[in-house]
Every structure is written in C-alpha cells, then in structure tokens.
Scaffold this active site. Structure first.
Site, PDB file in Angstrom:
ATOM      1  N   ARG A   1      27.743 -72.249  43.703  1.00 12.95           N
ATOM      2  CA  ARG A   1      27.614 -70.894  43.149  1.00 12.95           C
ATOM      3  C   ARG A   1      26.194 -70.621  42.652  1.00 12.95           C
ATOM      4  O   ARG A   1      25.722 -69.490  42.687  1.00 12.95           O
ATOM      5  CB  ARG A   1      28.596 -70.702  41.994  1.00 12.95           C
TER       6      ARG A   1
ATOM      7  N   ASP B   1      35.874 -58.060  29.176  1.00 13.43           N
ATOM      8  CA  ASP B   1      35.542 -59.290  29.896  1.00 13.43           C
ATOM      9  C   ASP B   1      34.135 -59.726  29.485  1.00 13.43           C
ATOM     10  O   ASP B   1      33.380 -58.940  28.897  1.00 13.43           O
ATOM     11  CB  ASP B   1      35.598 -59.061  31.418  1.00 13.43           C
TER      12      ASP B   1
HETATM   13  C1  LIG Z   1      40.876 -65.281  36.590  1.00 12.62           C
HETATM   14  S1  LIG Z   1      40.279 -63.879  35.732  1.00 12.62           S
HETATM   15  C2  LIG Z   1      41.792 -63.225  35.079  1.00 12.62           C
HETATM   16  C3  LIG Z   1      41.944 -61.739  35.342  1.00 12.62           C
HETATM   17  C4  LIG Z   1      43.280 -61.123  34.932  1.00 12.62           C
HETATM   18  N1  LIG Z   1      43.537 -61.304  33.523  1.00 12.62           N
HETATM   19  C5  LIG Z   1      44.417 -61.680  35.750  1.00 12.62           C
HETATM   20  O1  LIG Z   1      45.256 -62.422  35.231  1.00 12.62           O
HETATM   21  O2  LIG Z   1      44.487 -61.375  36.947  1.00 12.62           O
HETATM   22  C6  LIG Z   1      39.527 -64.636  34.312  1.00 12.62           C
HETATM   23  C7  LIG Z   1      38.485 -63.742  33.616  1.00 12.62           C
HETATM   24  O3  LIG Z   1      38.157 -64.324  32.359  1.00 12.62           O
HETATM   25  C8  LIG Z   1      36.817 -63.989  32.059  1.00 12.62           C
HETATM   26  N2  LIG Z   1      36.314 -64.886  31.001  1.00 12.62           N
HETATM   27  C9  LIG Z   1      36.006 -66.198  31.087  1.00 12.62           C
HETATM   28  N3  LIG Z   1      35.550 -66.659  29.905  1.00 12.62           N
HETATM   29  C10 LIG Z   1      35.601 -65.607  29.044  1.00 12.62           C
HETATM   30  C11 LIG Z   1      35.246 -65.445  27.671  1.00 12.62           C
HETATM   31  N4  LIG Z   1      34.769 -66.450  26.945  1.00 12.62           N
HETATM   32  N5  LIG Z   1      35.417 -64.224  27.112  1.00 12.62           N
HETATM   33  C12 LIG Z   1      35.893 -63.184  27.849  1.00 12.62           C
HETATM   34  N6  LIG Z   1      36.235 -63.275  29.143  1.00 12.62           N
HETATM   35  C13 LIG Z   1      36.084 -64.473  29.734  1.00 12.62           C
HETATM   36  C14 LIG Z   1      36.111 -64.169  33.397  1.00 12.62           C
HETATM   37  O4  LIG Z   1      34.905 -63.459  33.463  1.00 12.62           O
HETATM   38  C15 LIG Z   1      37.181 -63.642  34.375  1.00 12.62           C
HETATM   39  O5  LIG Z   1      36.935 -62.313  34.740  1.00 12.62           O
END
Ligand SMILES: C[S@@+](CC[C@H](N)C(=O)[O-])C[C@H]1O[C@@H](n2cnc3c(N)ncnc32)[C@H](O)[C@@H]1O
Length: 255
Positions: free
Chosen positions: A20, A124
């Site tokens: 990445r 996010d």
């Molecule tokens: C796999 S996605 C989940 C999306 C949605 N909630 C779903 O279940 O389909 C995980 C998201 O968590 C966000 N993320 C990771 N670490 C985070 C943090 N410390 N604070 C806020 N968001 C975070 C990432 O940027 C990503 O967009």
C-alpha cells in the site's frame, strides 16, 4: 499508527502494508521506507501523515452489510415511540452504512412509523473516504443489497461515462452529515444518540484499545439506545452496562 490512530498491525500484515505504501514512496521520489517514516514522523509533514492513514486503513463496506442489523433496527424502532431520532455511524468509511440507515428511516417516515425529525452523522479518520461520502456516488456493485424499490426512490443511476455508478438523491443526502473523527482520541461531546453503529472497525484495534473506544463511544449513546458492532468482532469487554439483544446488537442499560 498505533499511538495516534489505534491501528495495530501484526507481522503478517507487512506485505499488505508495504504494497500500500510502496507506490506513494515512489511517487514522492523517496529512497525507502525509512525516508517515508522520517517524513510522516516529522512536525512539518505537509499532510503526509493523513495520506498514510488514508493508505493504511481498510475501508471495505457496502450497503445493508449484515442485513439482520437493519431488520432489527426497523422492528425495534417500530415498537417504540421516538419524537426524534439521532444516529451515529462511527467509522462510516465511504458512507454506505449511513445512507443505508437513511433509506430505512426514510421508508419508515413514509409509512408514519417514525416522525420527520431524524438525522444521521457519519464519521471516519480517513479524509479520502469522507470526501467520497459527501459526494454520495457509489459503484452499483456496492448497492447490490438495496431493493429495486429503494434504488428507484433514492438513487440516480449514471449514464454514459457514469454508467455503473449511482448517486444518492439530494433529499436523502441532506439527512446525513459527515465529519472527521479519531475514535482513539478523546471525543468532544457528541450526541446524545439513539442509535450508534460502530461496525467492522474494532477488528483493527488490540483488546485494550477496543474497550477504551467502546466505552468512549457509548458515552454518546442515550440510556436505552441501541449499539451495533460487526458480528465478526467477537466479544467486547467494556465498563458500560449493556444487554445483548442479537449477535452484534446491544442496548445500553445505564451510564
Ligand atoms: C472496514 S471500514 C467499516 C465501514 C462500515 N462501518 C461497515 O461496517 O461497513 C473501517 C473504517 O474504520 C476507519 N477507522 C480506522 N481507525 C479509525 C479511528 N481510529 N478512528 C476513526 N475511524 C477509524 C477506517 O478509516 C475505515 O473507513
């Protein structure tokens, strides 16, 4: 990354992480990973730390993911009277979850099962996904769980160059607001919310971070409110008293 955004990467993630970052390092004309680390660790990183966060977070999402959660939300809201409804999609990624909830609530309002006073906040840590969420344009593949009725009612299908894409209708978009928020830093007072979705993000955190994030997020949930996590996220230990309703769904019992 662990200290700032809570992401913990095991050695097995090394190939994924390096692939990445490799293109970015090449694009910046840097020699190697150490140079990149020096850049993002410095105080004058020119916004590169945020770019690294954008590259290292996993943003997989789609509409009506884990549909049983939406069914549960619908029946629970039908059984209770709410004068207003405020929902938080924490870690919302590209917004698929927030707009799925908006479709459900809009349908329920249409059938007079809830009133017209409802809104959704999506947050996010990745700028890239938030920019996209605001535009509300999605590949139709990610809308595969959306019924034909809802597609007609809430989506504008692209044509020509935009073939294969769909945009959420403005009247639904105006119900959803997006903002940047790091779940691993103290959260400014938010809410209180009737419903919080915190799905498929805890898997990227270690156990102590998971518990801290859950307790922090639950402070913004009303007593009696619903809390959703991804069903693959296993047991969550937290201080806040919760009642398990179905896998991944809890009710907050008290503060
Ligand atoms: C796999 S996605 C989940 C999306 C949605 N909630 C779903 O279940 O389909 C995980 C998201 O968590 C966000 N993320 C990771 N670490 C985070 C943090 N410390 N604070 C806020 N968001 C975070 C990432 O940027 C990503 O967009």
């Amino acid at each position: 990354m662990y200290e700032t955004v809570g992401l913990s990467f095991t050695d097995s993630k090394k190939p994924l992480m390096s692939s990445r970052l490799a293109l970015r390092i090449q694009k910046l004309g840097l020699k190697d990973f150490s140079d990149y680390l020096a850049l993002i660790s410095g105080s004058d990183d020119g916004g590169e730390f945020q770019v690294a966060v954008d590259l290292l977070t996993t943003n997989e999402t789609y509409f009506f993911r884990e549909p049983q959660h939406y069914d549960f939300l619908e029946s629970d809201l039908t059984d209770r009277t709410h004068t207003s409804l405020s929902v938080w999609s924490a870690a919302c990624s590209f917004g698929d979850e927030a707009y799925s909830i908006a479709m459900l609530l809009s349908d329920m309002q249409h059938d007079s099962r809830i009133g017209s006073d409802w809104k959704i906040l999506g947050t996010d840590i990745s700028d890239r996904v938030l920019r996209s969420a605001g535009q509300a344009i999605f590949p139709q593949e990610r809308l595969r769980n959306v019924s034909e009725n809802r597609l007609k009612r809430y989506c504008l299908r692209g044509e020509g160059e935009a073939d294969g894409l769909a945009q959420i209708q403005p009247q639904l978009r105006e119900r959803v607001r997006f903002g940047w928020l790091n779940l691993c830093r103290p959260i400014e007072p938010l809410g209180p919310f009737d419903v919080i979705f915190l799905r498929n993000v805890l898997i990227y955190f270690d156990a102590p971070t998971k518990s801290a994030v859950v307790d922090c997020v639950l402070e913004a949930l009303k007593v009696g409110g619903l809390f959703f996590i991804g069903t693959a996220e296993g047991r969550v230990t937290c201080r806040t008293p919760l009642k398990t309703l179905i896998p991944g769904v809890f009710r907050k019992l008290s503060v």
